[in-house]
Design a protein around this motif. Structure first.
Motif, PDB file in Angstrom:
ATOM      1  N   ASN A 132      11.555   4.301  14.272  1.00  0.00           N
ATOM      2  CA  ASN A 132      11.140   3.681  13.016  1.00  0.00           C
ATOM      3  C   ASN A 132      11.810   2.330  12.793  1.00  0.00           C
ATOM      4  N   ALA A 133      12.949   2.085  13.430  1.00  0.00           N
ATOM      5  CA  ALA A 133      13.600   0.777  13.319  1.00  0.00           C
ATOM      6  C   ALA A 133      12.824  -0.305  14.058  1.00  0.00           C
ATOM      7  N   ALA A 134      12.008   0.090  15.039  1.00  0.00           N
ATOM      8  CA  ALA A 134      11.281  -0.883  15.856  1.00  0.00           C
ATOM      9  C   ALA A 134       9.899  -1.234  15.307  1.00  0.00           C
ATOM     10  N   ARG A 135       9.417  -0.523  14.317  1.00  0.00           N
ATOM     11  CA  ARG A 135       8.084  -0.808  13.777  1.00  0.00           C
ATOM     12  C   ARG A 135       8.013  -2.204  13.173  1.00  0.00           C
ATOM     13  N   ARG A 136       6.822  -2.788  13.263  1.00  0.00           N
ATOM     14  CA  ARG A 136       6.601  -4.131  12.720  1.00  0.00           C
ATOM     15  C   ARG A 136       5.509  -4.079  11.652  1.00  0.00           C
ATOM     16  N   ASP A 137       5.640  -4.965  10.666  1.00  0.00           N
ATOM     17  CA  ASP A 137       4.602  -5.051   9.643  1.00  0.00           C
ATOM     18  C   ASP A 137       3.507  -6.023  10.103  1.00  0.00           C
ATOM     19  N   ASP A 138       2.539  -6.255   9.259  1.00  0.00           N
ATOM     20  CA  ASP A 138       1.414  -7.121   9.613  1.00  0.00           C
ATOM     21  C   ASP A 138       1.829  -8.565   9.871  1.00  0.00           C
TER      22      ASP A 138
ATOM     23  N   TRP B  12       7.274  -8.660  11.186  1.00  0.00           N
ATOM     24  CA  TRP B  12       8.687  -8.413  10.862  1.00  0.00           C
ATOM     25  C   TRP B  12       9.065  -6.967  11.159  1.00  0.00           C
ATOM     26  N   SER B  13      10.220  -6.803  11.782  1.00  0.00           N
ATOM     27  CA  SER B  13      10.800  -5.475  12.007  1.00  0.00           C
ATOM     28  C   SER B  13      12.013  -5.324  11.088  1.00  0.00           C
ATOM     29  N   ILE B  14      12.547  -4.137  11.048  1.00  0.00           N
ATOM     30  CA  ILE B  14      13.766  -3.922  10.275  1.00  0.00           C
ATOM     31  C   ILE B  14      14.885  -4.815  10.823  1.00  0.00           C
ATOM     32  N   LYS B  15      14.935  -4.954  12.131  1.00  0.00           N
ATOM     33  CA  LYS B  15      15.929  -5.831  12.755  1.00  0.00           C
ATOM     34  C   LYS B  15      15.797  -7.253  12.227  1.00  0.00           C
ATOM     35  N   ASP B  16      14.576  -7.737  12.061  1.00  0.00           N
ATOM     36  CA  ASP B  16      14.357  -9.084  11.530  1.00  0.00           C
ATOM     37  C   ASP B  16      14.873  -9.205  10.101  1.00  0.00           C
TER      38      ASP B  16
END
Length: 172
Positions: free
Chosen positions: A34-40, A43-47
């Protein structure tokens, strides 16, 4: 400005500490998936974490007598003319190579560097304008220190936490 913004040093540090604890609790609930998912927007959580870290460091750098744009790694002219979205796009790209653990480390280091400075400020200093407290700040930055610090710490964490929770699929 919302009434919920802190008005005293004790309220400021408590609000930052509370927001930091909430963020840390969320981050502790993440899985690699779930930390690696990206939005539209990509952006990821890391970003989000690198974004928070760099903006927090852009406050800490002022305490070291350096201009804010240096912590952001951008030219002063661009800093003065660019929108936050333009600056944030550069920051996102710059840290895209950083793994999630590196983003966590960057955020922790930034926070750990800033908070002793915040805790050392007096009520009178927190009431000063940014441009009056920091000689290297833009002369037109008349925000109060207490607001400037909170916007770039506790309030910023609270702003990004819902986006990160959505990315994580409700984790935390």
């Amino acid at each position: 400005m919302p009434d919920a913004f802190p008005r005293t040093k004790a309220a400021l540090t408590a609000a930052i500490d509370e927001a930091w604890a909430e963020l840390q609790g969320f981050l502790g609930s993440l899985t690699e998936e779930n930390a690696a998912r990206r939005d539209d927007s990509g952006w990821s959580i890391k970003d989000h974490l690198t974004h928070l870290a760099v903006w927090e460091d852009s406050v800490a750098v002022l305490f070291r007598g350096r201009p804010r744009h240096e912590a952001l790694g951008i030219e002063e002219g661009f800093y003065r003319e660019a929108t936050f979205d333009q600056i944030n796009a550069i920051l996102k790209d710059r840290f895209s190579h950083l793994p999630f653990a590196g983003a966590l480390t960057l955020l922790t280091r930034s926070h750990d560097a800033l908070m002793p400075e915040v805790r050392s400020l007096s009520e009178a200093q927190l009431g000063k304008a940014v441009c009056d407290f920091f000689p290297q700040a833009p002369r037109d930055d008349d925000r109060r220190m207490i607001d400037f610090i909170y916007w770039n710490t506790g309030d910023h964490f609270k702003e990004h936490l819902p986006w990160m929770r959505r990315l994580a699929g409700g984790a935390g």
